[in-house]
Structure formats: structure tokens, C-alpha cells
Design a protein around this motif. Structure first.
Motif, PDB file in Angstrom:
ATOM      1  N   PHE A 111       0.841  -1.194   0.000  1.00 26.79           N
ATOM      2  CA  PHE A 111       0.000   0.000   0.000  1.00 26.79           C
ATOM      3  C   PHE A 111       0.881   1.251   0.000  1.00 26.79           C
ATOM      4  O   PHE A 111       0.652   2.192  -0.778  1.00 26.79           O
TER       5      PHE A 111
ATOM      6  N   SER B  67       1.290   4.156  -2.952  1.00 22.32           N
ATOM      7  CA  SER B  67       1.091   5.565  -2.631  1.00 22.32           C
ATOM      8  C   SER B  67       2.372   6.365  -2.864  1.00 22.32           C
ATOM      9  O   SER B  67       2.351   7.440  -3.491  1.00 22.32           O
TER      10      SER B  67
ATOM     11  N   SER C 172      -1.247   5.538   3.849  1.00 25.69           N
ATOM     12  CA  SER C 172      -0.314   4.424   3.652  1.00 25.69           C
ATOM     13  C   SER C 172       0.729   4.368   4.766  1.00 25.69           C
ATOM     14  O   SER C 172       1.074   3.286   5.257  1.00 25.69           O
TER      15      SER C 172
ATOM     16  N   SER D  23      -0.813   3.039   7.903  1.00 25.77           N
ATOM     17  CA  SER D  23      -1.021   1.586   7.863  1.00 25.77           C
ATOM     18  C   SER D  23       0.233   0.852   8.317  1.00 25.77           C
ATOM     19  O   SER D  23       0.152  -0.191   8.975  1.00 25.77           O
TER      20      SER D  23
ATOM     21  N   ALA E   6      -8.193   4.189  -1.405  1.00 27.45           N
ATOM     22  CA  ALA E   6      -7.621   2.845  -1.435  1.00 27.45           C
ATOM     23  C   ALA E   6      -7.734   2.107  -0.119  1.00 27.45           C
ATOM     24  O   ALA E   6      -7.888   0.878  -0.109  1.00 27.45           O
ATOM     25  N   TYR E   7      -7.642   2.813   1.012  1.00 25.44           N
ATOM     26  CA  TYR E   7      -7.561   2.069   2.271  1.00 25.44           C
ATOM     27  C   TYR E   7      -8.849   1.303   2.571  1.00 25.44           C
ATOM     28  O   TYR E   7      -8.848   0.357   3.370  1.00 25.44           O
TER      29      TYR E   7
ATOM     30  N   LEU F  61      -8.731  -1.650  -0.947  1.00 30.16           N
ATOM     31  CA  LEU F  61      -7.598  -2.530  -1.238  1.00 30.16           C
ATOM     32  C   LEU F  61      -7.430  -3.737  -0.323  1.00 30.16           C
ATOM     33  O   LEU F  61      -6.738  -4.678  -0.711  1.00 30.16           O
TER      34      LEU F  61
ATOM     35  N   LEU G 182      -6.355  -1.944   6.491  1.00 32.99           N
ATOM     36  CA  LEU G 182      -5.466  -0.827   6.209  1.00 32.99           C
ATOM     37  C   LEU G 182      -5.967   0.469   6.832  1.00 32.99           C
ATOM     38  O   LEU G 182      -5.402   1.531   6.597  1.00 32.99           O
TER      39      LEU G 182
END
Length: 664
Positions: A329, A333, A395, A398, A480-481, A484, A493
Motif C-alpha cells: 500500500f 502511494s 499508507s 497503515s 484505497a484504504y 484494497l 489498512l
């Protein structure tokens, strides 16, 4: 068309574009730019289609035996899971942006055809690494990237810096590749195959006899390729190459390959707790050391180079705590905003028409002259500093959340020590990252250095690419979090409250401290009267200026020709600045520990070869030569001499026989 066929075309198209570009570059120059841009665009479209079809579900596997080896077979194999599908999209996307950007940035470069072809070959090699399901085929792409980086970093081969940087990059990465190859062979010997799926199956069943030794051998190659301590020293020097090459290497190829490799074989590393702790320590030292070095650099590209090293440290830190989802991730990013940072820096350099403006202390008035670079770089720096809601926040958090999860004892995949090491180093690096990002922004766009000549607006191709990359730098993380995790083994995430508060708070503290230090140094610098240019240009100009400020004495007459003395990095780092600016002198340490002993050994061998071996060989040849000379003197060609010698010999023999007979 099947997914397998589409996947084969993804690395094949840039390869064909590279071959065609090398063949037609000088005979048909009109085809150079289309051959540079269209293959990566087509590859991007196919990579997106492969990712949509794969959908984060069951991995796509296909293989055929390449050649019978009699022992461990080598196969042309594809293994495309969610990680591979998304990383391939990133590689193709950044490569397409770099090629489009380069049409403007290098439009007057006479070696543009070979440059564009090498960039396409570089892209093809990285895509081969991403999609490969066989370790030997992966190694081919791994090594092709190494030779491409050698040529691309040395693109400006007329300069000694570029030649030295390309050679250094090649040798340092090869230093890691030797144990890497040994580790691959040992791994295949234990698993009975080079196929990644079979290797992972052998790991799961306990079929790997020496996981710690193999993992450490592989980590040597990863440290070299992904510029991790202690093999990271080549990456800052590689800034001698064209700026678009830096964007490609740092964002989507080469340095990303090592992180991706560990993510793909993470179960192997998890089989050794010692290897995970080593990985955590390597990540921690890399993160903090590179962030300190970035805070002291004057060259804008070297700041970004050390930044890349540190962000890769975050990724390896996530892998050290057993969360490859967080690592990939952040890889995705980081790829977007780091490409934007380098390309925006390229726009700044292009505006001056020379690489000399890369020194931030000599920048002045760039906010109004390059507004597109100003706004887009601001977005990228906020993402780099992990300020919400920019992509880097989600990201990076995470990674910190994964480390905090390990420290709580909620997972058995990684030792608790690794979690604490990564968490503490990650939080310290968050503060330092915001500090050097703020410093870069202040010196680049609000500095009072030299007023460079205005070379007009940037080519449209460069400006468009900057705004295209600004979109994922701003919005990718937030989108995305949530979507994904299904692609990343289902791991969460979502940022955790504790690490989000700590990480963001430290980032804000770092930014505010830097801004305060900049204001203080700017106020002091404002008192420096105008005088003559420094009398000792060979000295560190910033140090000369700092000493002049401290003494309230003039050092420069025309401030437009002098570096900006308002550098907050010196105030923040204090005595550490001198060492951080030199990368903590690791090159000097390596020279003392390794280079000089090797040179001394080579000198000793040369002495022994010349003075001992050559003397012995010469002496061994001298005796036969003397005997030959003596015999040659006896061969006079005079018959009377021969008859006289024969008679004399006969007489001597007769006398000897007579004496013997008489004595008897």
C-alpha cells in the motif's frame, strides 16, 4: 483474449518499443517519440485490464518449461495475485508519465532516442519482475534493470559525476546480487523448484532446511536493489542522471523491486524470527539515518533521494512486522507522490536551463515563475509528510498501525522486538520527514538565493504530467484504504487512532519547528549587508554564510549571486549537520574498511608478481640460456676444430683407460 495472453503482452510491448527505438532512432527520428510513448500507454491499458480481471481474487498462474536442466527446472511462469496486478499498474502508469514528460524535458538532447529506448527496456524488466512466477526469470528482469540503471544514470557521461555515479550504482548493487544469487540457488535446492508457488509450498510444509541463512543472503540483494542500509550509498549519487530517470527509479522500478520481492516471499522470511529482527533493524537505521541526511542536503534531488531511502525503510519496516499489505500500500502511494516530486523538481531545474539550480540555497522567486510545479510539489510534499487527507497519510499510518499491532502481541507472524523497533523509528522518522519536507518547500519557493534567468513556461507535456500525478497523490490513499484490503490478503489498512494521532502530531511538530527555525535564520540573514562574493568559493558556502551571520560581518555583496543563508537545517541539526550533509561519511568508512584493504592487497600481489614470481621465472630461464650460449660457442663450423677436439677427446679417453688398466 485470455488474461494470461494479456499479461504476457504487458512487459512485451515496452520491450518491443525499446528494440524498435534502438533500431530506428537515428534512421527514422520521427518515430522516436511515438515509440517511446505508445508502448507504455498500451502496456498501462493492458495492466489495468489484467488487474480488473484478476480482481484481487484467485491468483492467475501459467507456466511452461523453458529448458530441461536435469535437476531443478527453469520455467516461463506467471503468478499474478492482487499485489502483482496493482504494482504492474503503478509501474506502467509512472513509466508512461515519465516518457511523456521526457518528450519535453529532453526535447533537445541528441541522445534522446537511446534514452527513450532504455527507459522502455527498464520498464519491461520491472514488469517482468512483477509478473514472473519463476525466480530465475525474475532474476533476469532484476539484472536487466541493473544494466539499464548503469546506462541511464550515466546518460550525461561527459561529466565525471555521472560516470562515477553510474559505476558506483552498478558495483554496489552487484555486491548485493552475489549473495542474492547464492540464496536463490540454495532456496531452489531445498524446494526442488524455482517456481514461486512451489517455494512457498515448501516453506509452509517446513521443507526449507536453513531459512535464516537463505533469508539473510536474499536480504543482501534486497538491500542493494532497494537502497537500504548498508548498501544505500549509491542512490543519492545516482542523481547525476536525468531527472525523469530519477523519477522512474525511485517511484516504480529498481528500488521498488527489492521491497516487492520480500513481499512476494514474505512467508520465507517469517520462518526465521532472526531474519525478521534483522529486517526491522535495517529498516529502522535506514529510516532515521536517511531522514537526518535529507534534512542537511542542499541539492533538491539529493533531498528527494534520501527521502526515497527513508520511505523504502517504512516499507521494509512493514514487512518486518509481517504486514505485506501495508508495505505494498505504501509502495503504491509513494510511487505516485515521489514521481511527482522528482518531475516537479525537474520542472524547477528546467526553468533555469541548467542543473546548477538544483541547489536549494540558490533558488529565488520560483513560486511565481513555475506555478504548476509549485502547487503540485506542495501536494506531493504534504503527501510525503503524511498530512491527512493526502495519500501518504493513509499508507504511512497503515505501516505504523501494523507495527503497533505487533507490539500489542496480537500477531504471531513477527517478534515483538521487531514491532517496537519499527514503531519507534517510524514515529521519529515522521517528525524528521515533515521537517525536511517543510525545509525543501521553504528554500525552493520562498528562498532568497540567486535569481536565475527566466527560460519561459514549461512544455505542455511536462505540465500535464505534473497535474495527472497530483490526482493520486491527493486522493489515492483515501480511496484505497477501504477498497484494497481484499487485494492484500484481507488485512485491514484503516489507520488506528493511536498511531494516527502520534504520527500526525509529530509531523506537525516537525513542520512547525522547521518553519520557526527558518524564520529565525531568515531574520539573522536579513542583517547580512551586501559585500563581495565569498573569497573562498571552494569552502562550503553555507558554512561561510553561517559564520558571517554569527559574526554580523558581510560575506556576500550581491545576495543574488550567493546561496540563501536562511537554512533551518543547520539550526535544527546543530553539530550533527556536518556529518548528515556528508551522509554520515559512510563512503569514507567503506573506503577505509574495504576499498583500501583491497587496494593494499592488490598492491601486494602486484609486488609479489613483479619482484618474486617474475624473478623466479627469470632466474629459471637464465640457466638454460647460459648453457645454450656455451654450447652455441662450441659450434664454430670449422672442421679442423671439430677434428682436433675429436682427437683430443680420444687421447683423453685412451689415457684414462690406460690409467684404469694400470691401476687394476
Amino acid at each position: 483474449m485470455t488474461t494470461t495472453t494479456l499479461a504476457v503482452l504487458v512487459p512485451l510491448l515496452p520491450f518491443l518499443g525499446a528494440a524498435a527505438g534502438l533500431l530506428l532512432g537515428h534512421t527514422a527520428p520521427g518515430f522516436v517519440r511515438p515509440l517511446a510513448v505508445l508502448p507504455p500507454l498500451a502496456s498501462l491499458a493492458l495492466a489495468v485490464l489484467v488487474a480488473v480481471r484478476q480482481g484481487g481474487g484467485t491468483a492467475v498462474d501459467a507456466h511452461t518449461e523453458l529448458t530441461p536442466t536435469g535437476s531443478v527446472p527453469i520455467e516461463l511462469a506467471l503468478h499474478i495475485d492482487g499485489f502483482a496486478a496493482l504494482v504492474a499498474v503503478l509501474v506502467a502508469f509512472v513509466a508512461a508519465c515519465v516518457q511523456i514528460y521526457s518528450t519535453g524535458y529532453l526535447r533537445d538532447d541528441p541522445r534522446y532516442p537511446s534514452y527513450a529506448a532504455l527507459v522502455s527496456l527498464f520498464t519491461s524488466a520491472m514488469l517482468l519482475v512483477v509478473y514472473s512466477g519463476d525466480l530465475i526469470v525474475l532474476l533476469v528482469g532484476w539484472e536487466v534493470m541493473g544494466i539499464c540503471s548503469y546506462f541511464l544514470v550515466g546518460h550525461y557521461w561527459e561529466t565525471p559525476e555521472a560516470r562515477a555515479a553510474s559505476l558506483k550504482a552498478f558495483l554496489v548493487t552487484k555486491l548485493g546480487d552475489v549473495p542474492f544469487l547464492i540464496g536463490l540457488l540454495a532456496l531452489a535446492a531445498d524446494a526442488g523448484s524455482f517456481r514461486i508457488t512451489r517455494v512457498l509450498g515448501a516453506v509452509a510444509s517446513g521443507g526449507i532446511g536453513h531459512p535464516t541463512a537463505i533469508a539473510l543472503l536474499l536480504l543482501a540483494g534486497v538491500a542493494g536493489k532497494s537502497a537500504q542500509f548498508p548498501l544505500h550509498t549509491w542512490l543519492p549519487d545516482a542523481m547525476a542522471g536525468p531527472t525523469p530517470v530519477s523519477a522512474l527509479i525511485h517511484a516504480a522500478t529498481m528500488v521498488a523491486a527489492g521491497v516487492y520481492f520480500v513481499a512476494r516471499l514474505l512467508p520465507l522470511f517469517e520462518a526465521s524470527r532472526a531474519a525478521m529482527v534483522v529486517l526491522a533493524v535495517m529498516a529502522a537505521v535506514t529510516m532515521t539515518g536517511s531522514a537526518l541526511a535529507a534534512l542537511a542536503q542542499d541539492d533538491i534531488k539529493r533531498v528527494l533521494a534520501y527521502s526515497t531511502i527513508g520511505q523504502l525503510g517504512y516499507m521494509t519496516g512493514a514487512l518486518a512486522v509481517g504486514d505485506r499489505g501495508a508495505a505494498v500500500f505504501h509502495l503504491l502511494s509513494h510511487g505516485a507522490f515521489k514521481a511527482l516530486l522528482f518531475l516537479a523538481a525537474g520542472a524547477v531545474i528546467h526553468a533555469a536551463g541548467t542543473n546548477s539550480l538544483a541547489a536549494m540555497s540558490r533558488m529565488h522567486g520560483l513560486r511565481d515563475r513555475v506555478p504548476d510545479a509549485y502547487w503540485t510539489m506542495t501536494v506531493a510534499l504534504l503527501a510525503l509528510a503524511a498530512i491527512p487527507p493526502f495519500s501518504g497519510f493513509f499508507s504511512k499510518e497503515s505501516v505504523l498501525g501494523a507495527a503497533e499491532h505487533v507490539t500489542s502481541g496480537h500477531t504471531g507472524h513477527a517478534p515483538g522486538a521487531a514491532g517496537w523497533i519499527v514503531l519507534v523509528a517510524g514515529l521519529v522518522t515522521a517528525l524528521l520527514t515533515a521537517a525536511y519536507a517543510t525545509r525543501l518547500w521553504l528554500l525552493a519557493f520562498r528562498g532568497r538565493g540567486a535569481e536565475a534567468p527566466d527560460h519561459g513556461r514549461q512544455p505542455l507535456a511536462m505540465t500535464v504530467v505534473l497535474w495527472v500525478l497530483a490526482v493520486p497523490s491527493l486522493a489515492f490513499g483515501g480511496l484505497a484504504y477501504r477498497s484494497l484490503p481484499g487485494w492484500f490478503d484481507g488485512g485491514g489498512l484503516t489507520p488506528t487512532p493511536l498511531t494516527s494521532i502520534l504520527g500526525t502530531g509529530l509531523a506537525l511538530v516537525g513542520g512547525l519547528l522547521t518553519y520557526g527555525a527558518w524564520q529565525r535564520t531568515a531574520a539573522l540573514a536579513a542583517r547580512v549587508p551586501l559585500g563581495a562574493v565569498a573569497a573562498h568559493p571552494e569552502e562550503d558556502a553555507g558554512l561561510v554564510e553561517a559564520e558571517a551571520i554569527a559574526a554580523h560581518e558581510p560575506a556576500y555583496g550581491d545576495i543574488a549571486s550567493a546561496p540563501d543563508p536562511a537554512d533551518p537545517g543547520r539550526l535544527l541539526l546543530g553539530p550533527l549537520h556536518r556529518y548528515a550533509a556528508a551522509g554520515f561519511r559512510l563512503d569514507a568508512v567503506y573506503s577505509a574498511l574495504f576499498v583500501r584493504p583491497v587496494q593494499a592487497g592488490a598492491s601486494l600481489v602486484r609486488f609479489l608478481d613483479r619482484e618474486v614470481v617474475d624473478t623466479y621465472v627469470g632466474g629459471a630461464a637464465a640457466l638454460p640460456r647460459l648453457l645454450g650460449a656455451a654450447v652455441r660457442r662450441a659450434q664454430t663450423g670449422n672442421v679442423q676444430t671439430y677434428v682436433s677436439a675429436l682427437l683430443a677427446g680420444t687421447v683423453v679417453l685412451a689415457v684414462a683407460v690406460l690409467l684404469v688398466a694400470t691401476g687394476a
